[in-house]
Write a protein that holds these residues in place. Structure first.
Motif, PDB file in Angstrom:
ATOM      1  N   MET B   1      -9.857  47.487  56.405  1.00 38.30           N
ATOM      2  CA  MET B   1      -8.445  47.813  56.620  1.00 38.30           C
ATOM      3  C   MET B   1      -8.078  47.688  58.091  1.00 38.30           C
ATOM      4  SD  MET B   1      -6.780  48.066  54.063  1.00 38.30           S
ATOM      5  CE  MET B   1      -7.866  47.509  52.791  1.00 38.30           C
ATOM      6  N   VAL B   2      -8.990  48.185  58.948  1.00 37.73           N
ATOM      7  CA  VAL B   2      -8.737  48.074  60.376  1.00 37.73           C
ATOM      8  C   VAL B   2      -8.641  46.595  60.746  1.00 37.73           C
ATOM      9  CG1 VAL B   2      -9.584  48.693  62.656  1.00 37.73           C
ATOM     10  CG2 VAL B   2     -10.012  50.209  60.733  1.00 37.73           C
ATOM     11  N   PHE B   3      -9.510  45.821  60.142  1.00 37.99           N
ATOM     12  CA  PHE B   3      -9.498  44.382  60.425  1.00 37.99           C
ATOM     13  C   PHE B   3      -8.163  43.780  60.030  1.00 37.99           C
ATOM     14  CE2 PHE B   3     -10.089  40.001  58.991  1.00 37.99           C
ATOM     15  CZ  PHE B   3     -10.590  39.442  60.155  1.00 37.99           C
ATOM     16  N   LEU B   4      -7.662  44.174  58.827  1.00 34.16           N
ATOM     17  CA  LEU B   4      -6.390  43.630  58.359  1.00 34.16           C
ATOM     18  C   LEU B   4      -5.265  44.017  59.303  1.00 34.16           C
ATOM     19  CD1 LEU B   4      -6.067  43.810  54.489  1.00 34.16           C
ATOM     20  CD2 LEU B   4      -5.916  41.834  55.995  1.00 34.16           C
ATOM     21  N   SER B   5      -5.260  45.267  59.735  1.00 35.80           N
ATOM     22  CA  SER B   5      -4.153  45.687  60.596  1.00 35.80           C
ATOM     23  C   SER B   5      -4.247  44.978  61.946  1.00 35.80           C
ATOM     24  CB  SER B   5      -4.120  47.212  60.723  1.00 35.80           C
ATOM     25  OG  SER B   5      -4.659  47.625  61.932  1.00 35.80           O
ATOM     26  N   ASN B   6      -5.487  44.767  62.434  1.00 36.11           N
ATOM     27  CA  ASN B   6      -5.649  43.987  63.660  1.00 36.11           C
ATOM     28  C   ASN B   6      -5.145  42.570  63.473  1.00 36.11           C
ATOM     29  OD1 ASN B   6      -6.705  45.730  65.577  1.00 36.11           O
ATOM     30  ND2 ASN B   6      -8.743  45.598  64.672  1.00 36.11           N
ATOM     31  N   LEU B   7      -5.456  42.037  62.305  1.00 42.22           N
ATOM     32  CA  LEU B   7      -5.053  40.662  62.019  1.00 42.22           C
ATOM     33  C   LEU B   7      -3.527  40.540  62.026  1.00 42.22           C
ATOM     34  CD1 LEU B   7      -6.369  37.940  61.263  1.00 42.22           C
ATOM     35  CD2 LEU B   7      -5.913  38.504  58.890  1.00 42.22           C
ATOM     36  N   VAL B   8      -2.859  41.519  61.377  1.00 40.11           N
ATOM     37  CA  VAL B   8      -1.401  41.486  61.329  1.00 40.11           C
ATOM     38  C   VAL B   8      -0.823  41.619  62.735  1.00 40.11           C
ATOM     39  CG1 VAL B   8       0.650  42.664  60.484  1.00 40.11           C
ATOM     40  CG2 VAL B   8      -1.295  42.327  58.976  1.00 40.11           C
ATOM     41  N   ILE B 254      -6.145  39.646  70.018  1.00 45.90           N
ATOM     42  CA  ILE B 254      -6.221  40.998  69.455  1.00 45.90           C
ATOM     43  C   ILE B 254      -7.606  41.272  68.874  1.00 45.90           C
ATOM     44  CG2 ILE B 254      -5.303  42.516  67.653  1.00 45.90           C
ATOM     45  CD1 ILE B 254      -3.223  42.293  69.672  1.00 45.90           C
ATOM     46  N   LEU B 255      -8.148  40.309  68.125  1.00 47.94           N
ATOM     47  CA  LEU B 255      -9.469  40.525  67.533  1.00 47.94           C
ATOM     48  C   LEU B 255     -10.539  40.617  68.616  1.00 47.94           C
ATOM     49  CD1 LEU B 255      -9.498  38.292  64.329  1.00 47.94           C
ATOM     50  CD2 LEU B 255      -9.014  40.716  64.553  1.00 47.94           C
ATOM     51  N   GLY B 256     -10.417  39.767  69.637  1.00 47.13           N
ATOM     52  CA  GLY B 256     -11.380  39.812  70.746  1.00 47.13           C
ATOM     53  C   GLY B 256     -11.356  41.154  71.434  1.00 47.13           C
ATOM     54  N   LYS B 257     -10.152  41.660  71.658  1.00 45.21           N
ATOM     55  CA  LYS B 257     -10.029  42.959  72.322  1.00 45.21           C
ATOM     56  C   LYS B 257     -10.597  44.061  71.436  1.00 45.21           C
ATOM     57  CE  LYS B 257      -6.420  42.421  75.711  1.00 45.21           C
ATOM     58  NZ  LYS B 257      -4.989  42.353  75.948  1.00 45.21           N
ATOM     59  N   ALA B 258     -10.381  43.933  70.115  1.00 42.43           N
ATOM     60  CA  ALA B 258     -10.798  44.997  69.217  1.00 42.43           C
ATOM     61  C   ALA B 258     -12.308  44.980  68.997  1.00 42.43           C
ATOM     62  CB  ALA B 258     -10.075  44.863  67.881  1.00 42.43           C
ATOM     63  N   TYR B 259     -12.898  43.794  68.864  1.00 39.38           N
ATOM     64  CA  TYR B 259     -14.296  43.751  68.428  1.00 39.38           C
ATOM     65  C   TYR B 259     -15.270  43.355  69.520  1.00 39.38           C
ATOM     66  CZ  TYR B 259     -12.428  44.372  63.826  1.00 39.38           C
ATOM     67  OH  TYR B 259     -11.781  44.907  62.749  1.00 39.38           O
ATOM     68  N   ILE B 260     -14.825  42.720  70.573  1.00 39.66           N
ATOM     69  CA  ILE B 260     -15.801  42.298  71.586  1.00 39.66           C
ATOM     70  C   ILE B 260     -15.690  43.185  72.812  1.00 39.66           C
ATOM     71  CG2 ILE B 260     -16.679  40.386  72.955  1.00 39.66           C
ATOM     72  CD1 ILE B 260     -15.571  38.496  70.811  1.00 39.66           C
ATOM     73  N   SER B 261     -14.556  43.098  73.501  1.00 39.85           N
ATOM     74  CA  SER B 261     -14.416  43.929  74.688  1.00 39.85           C
ATOM     75  C   SER B 261     -12.951  43.942  75.110  1.00 39.85           C
ATOM     76  CB  SER B 261     -15.289  43.374  75.804  1.00 39.85           C
ATOM     77  OG  SER B 261     -14.754  43.729  77.041  1.00 39.85           O
ATOM     78  N   THR B 262     -12.439  45.116  75.401  1.00 37.78           N
ATOM     79  CA  THR B 262     -11.044  45.205  75.810  1.00 37.78           C
ATOM     80  C   THR B 262     -10.828  44.497  77.138  1.00 37.78           C
ATOM     81  OG1 THR B 262     -11.343  47.436  75.024  1.00 37.78           O
ATOM     82  CG2 THR B 262      -9.159  46.868  75.785  1.00 37.78           C
ATOM     83  N   GLU B 263     -11.804  44.676  78.049  1.00 38.92           N
ATOM     84  CA  GLU B 263     -11.633  44.112  79.388  1.00 38.92           C
ATOM     85  C   GLU B 263     -11.662  42.586  79.354  1.00 38.92           C
ATOM     86  OE1 GLU B 263     -13.784  46.517  78.718  1.00 38.92           O
ATOM     87  OE2 GLU B 263     -13.613  48.133  80.179  1.00 38.92           O
ATOM     88  N   LEU B 264     -12.444  42.055  78.398  1.00 40.28           N
ATOM     89  CA  LEU B 264     -12.643  40.607  78.408  1.00 40.28           C
ATOM     90  C   LEU B 264     -11.669  39.870  77.494  1.00 40.28           C
ATOM     91  CD1 LEU B 264     -16.521  40.385  78.538  1.00 40.28           C
ATOM     92  CD2 LEU B 264     -14.912  39.766  80.315  1.00 40.28           C
ATOM     93  N   GLY B 265     -10.651  40.572  76.971  1.00 36.30           N
ATOM     94  CA  GLY B 265      -9.731  39.947  76.024  1.00 36.30           C
ATOM     95  C   GLY B 265      -9.160  38.632  76.515  1.00 36.30           C
ATOM     96  N   ASP B 266      -8.628  38.633  77.747  1.00 37.27           N
ATOM     97  CA  ASP B 266      -8.024  37.411  78.279  1.00 37.27           C
ATOM     98  C   ASP B 266      -9.065  36.321  78.481  1.00 37.27           C
ATOM     99  OD1 ASP B 266      -5.694  38.735  78.231  1.00 37.27           O
ATOM    100  OD2 ASP B 266      -5.551  39.078  80.395  1.00 37.27           O
ATOM    101  N   ALA B 267     -10.250  36.732  78.953  1.00 31.43           N
ATOM    102  CA  ALA B 267     -11.305  35.747  79.192  1.00 31.43           C
ATOM    103  C   ALA B 267     -11.677  35.052  77.893  1.00 31.43           C
ATOM    104  CB  ALA B 267     -12.527  36.415  79.802  1.00 31.43           C
ATOM    105  N   ILE B 268     -11.694  35.817  76.788  1.00 26.78           N
ATOM    106  CA  ILE B 268     -12.042  35.225  75.497  1.00 26.78           C
ATOM    107  C   ILE B 268     -11.001  34.187  75.100  1.00 26.78           C
ATOM    108  CG2 ILE B 268     -12.305  35.729  73.035  1.00 26.78           C
ATOM    109  CD1 ILE B 268     -13.382  38.513  74.007  1.00 26.78           C
TER     110      ILE B 268
END
Lengths: 358, 293
Positions: B1-8, B254-268
């Motif tokens: 569910m968290v994944f779905l809401s992140n996806l949306v 959004i998925l990168g920030k949620a599952y990998i790293s918040t700081e690295l979101g832009d880098a991803i």
């Protein structure tokens, strides 16, 4: 075609202006006639000159639009800060000059490595795609530096990624950047760095390799069919530029007591690009002058306070339009041409001789 | 569910990027220039809507319309004053002018509205939709953004495919010289492109600030760069490419920030762009142009 003689004259003029400016600054410093803000600007100006000249190597000589030059600068800056802090804390190296030299060399080396890593994928692309990828790399470098922590414990240097809990004295603190940096940069070092940059860039431009690089810029396909290895020469220009930017970055970083990775945003790359374009693409002396003027300009405009960046923006737009619009140019050219004709009547043979020799 | 809401959420953010990217890609396709001031037009649009809502107490729809009209005029003015004199100049000269224009807009906004961030009022107070017996909540704003994106895409595709002006735009982007010879008014077509791009920027600005309600003079620059990335990602010059690029970029962010790293979101985000460009050097839907020797 420029002749050998005119190139020599151009190089001598470039070096002469830099040395004269340095002597003038030294005289003014000893006479105490420089204001405090101007004194504070001396080292940054040296850094920006080196940045502009090195970016001009990529844009003007190699013909690739790079929008991530500040990334190399920040790699150099933070490497320099870490190395300098490490040498001081671990080995009690008090000699600031030696530390500065080692830090700048290390900064240049790391930036050069980054240049190689980035150059391999980037230089396969062309035009606007290349520009956007260099921009992307600049942003990635900033983002990654935001997550790097470094500290010294005993004589060992500890690095952490996304891990702020490091033992010992902290040197880099992620997004808070470097704290308690020794301000060991000197104006003399900046001057020598400019001289090194000029020797490297001007020699490269006037060498066999430089001619190959310019041949690739002018016509890639023709150059390739003449047997010039494209990737090798593009990499040469790109990495040289990165190394110089890294050294400038180390000098810049060691000029402030604190420095955050956010300082080297995309805007800084753009600023250097503006220096290069306003100075004239491919013109080294132009880059030096415009980097100096445009670094001082916002400081001079400080009296306008809120309006200074507005004025800067308007100046930028107006200069670009007047220098690039054919109609306005012909308007501007008419008086200049008349002067030239007057000049030509006096010495008609000089220009032709130069043409034949080339 | 968290994944779905992140996806949306990702699709919603991506829709905003896509709307901005459309402006970039249309202008690039037709005028062959990178309009760096586009991100700042977004900011101006958001400020106009903010004023209309906060100070003049206008209806949200009127505010949006006002922002669109203002940005359209702004886009045409910028093009006419700064870019038209440089039609035959090198692309670098135009790029620097665009950068100057971006500084100009930011600093004008700074003078008019000040540096303190404004809190953007919610445009439409729509209720959230609950799915899966309340486990997945989607806010009305998110749905509105996605819906707006779909409507804009359909409208724009129809426009470029069916109308006379749209066809003219495609002609100019394919071959400006030939289009001129066929009697197409190139200057007017380019102006129209800027007008459409800027109106879309106003919509994007309002949607962006409804989702992330801090508004300051630099609000537009980072979304602008990301949207530009999205346009390149999808293949610059291509309208469906900008759509796909924008949505993918938003989802990855959004998925990168949620599952990998918040700081690295832009880098991803940027790393994915680089990988895509290495595999497909002209973007996902970009046309490879053969070089003639």
């Amino acid at each position: 075609m420029k002749t050998k003689r005119s190139k020599l004259i151009y190089n001598c003029v470039t070096f002469g202006i830099i040395i004269a400016a340095f002597i003038l600054m030294q005289l003014m410093l000893s006479a105490g006639s420089l204001s405090r803000t101007m004194k504070g600007q001396l080292i940054p100006i040296c850094c920006w000159i080196v940045m502009a000249v090195s970016l001009n190597l990529v844009i003007g000589i190699s013909g690739e639009l790079s929008l991530g030059h500040a990334g190399f600068m920040s790699v150099g800056a933070f490497t320099g800060i870490v190395v300098s802090g490490w040498l001081l804390n671990a080995f009690q190296m008090e000699n600031t000059l030696l530390r500065l030299v080692i830090a700048m060399a290390a900064g240049g080396l790391m930036a050069g490595l980054a240049g190689v890593v980035i150059g391999i994928p980037v230089l396969r692309l062309r035009g606007d795609y290349l520009a956007i990828v260099t921009l992307a790399f600049g942003e990635i470098i900033r983002n990654v530096l935001n997550c790097v922590y470094a500290s010294v414990e005993g004589t060992s240097l500890r690095l952490g990624f996304l891990n702020p809990n490091l033992p010992g004295t902290l040197l880099l603190n992620g997004p808070n950047g470097a704290v308690k940096v020794g301000k060991i940069a000197t104006f003399e070092a900046g001057f020598i760095l400019i001289l090194i940059t000029l020797v490297v860039v001007l020699n490269l431009v006037n060498s066999r390799s430089g001619r190959a690089i310019m041949a690739i810029r002018d016509n890639r396909i023709a150059a390739e069919s003449m047997g010039i290895p494209i990737t090798k020469y593009k990499m040469m220009a790109f990495v040289t530029s990165a190394v110089l930017a890294g050294m400038a970055g180390a000098l810049y970083g060691l000029n402030f007591s604190t420095l955050v990775p956010g300082k080297f945003k995309f805007d800084q790359s753009i600023n250097v690009l503006v220096f290069v374009v306003l100075g004239g693409i491919g013109n080294i002396l132009g880059s030096i002058i415009s980097a100096t003027v445009l670094t001082i300009l916002p400081e001079v405009l400080r009296t306008f306070a809120d309006y200074r960046m507005l004025v800067y923006a308007v100046v930028l737009i107006v200069v670009m339009i007047t220098t690039n619009n054919p109609k306005l140019q012909s308007l501007l050219r008419t008086p200049a041409q008349r002067l030239k004709q007057l000049f030509r009547r006096k010495q008609p043979a000089d220009g032709e001789k130069g043409g034949q020799a080339a | 569910m968290v994944f779905l809401s992140n996806l949306v959420n990702g699709i919603s953010l991506g829709s905003i990027y896509a709307i901005i990217a459309l402006g970039y890609t249309m202008v690039y396709g037709i005028a062959k220039m990178l309009n760096f001031a586009h991100g700042d037009v977004i900011m101006v649009g958001a400020y106009i809507a903010f004023c209309a809502l906060q100070y003049w107490n206008l209806h949200p729809l009127v505010a949006l319309l006002l922002a669109m009209v203002f940005c359209t005029l702004l886009g045409i003015t910028i093009e006419g004053l700064a870019y038209r004199p440089l039609r035959r100049a090198t692309s670098l000269a135009v790029l620097i002018t665009a950068i100057g224009m971006s500084y100009l807009l930011q600093n004008l906004a700074l003078l008019i509205w000040g540096a303190t961030p404004k809190n953007f009022p919610g445009l439409f107070s729509l209720g959230a939709v609950s799915l899966f017996s309340g486990q997945l909540k989607i806010s009305g704003n998110t749905l509105l953004t996605i819906a707006a994106n779909i409507v804009i895409m359909i409208a724009l595709t129809t426009f470029t495919a069916k109308t006379k002006l749209g066809k003219a735009m495609r002609c100019v982007s394919e071959n400006r010289g030939a289009a001129e010879l066929m009697g197409i008014n190139v200057n007017r077509t380019i102006s129209a492109t800027f007008a459409i791009g800027s109106a879309l920027a106003a919509i994007a600005g309002v949607l962006l600030c409804s989702a992330y309600p801090t508004l300051q003079p630099t609000t537009g620059s980072m979304p602008g760069i990301k949207a530009f990335t999205a346009a390149v990602f999808g293949g610059i010059g291509s309208i469906p490419g900008a759509m796909i690029g924008g949505i993918l970029l938003g989802v990855i962010e959004i998925l990168g920030k949620a599952y990998i790293s918040t700081e690295l979101g832009d880098a991803i985000v940027f790393a994915v762009l680089i990988v895509v460009l290495l595999v497909r050097p002209t973007g996902l839907l970009g046309k490879a142009v053969r070089e003639k020797v």
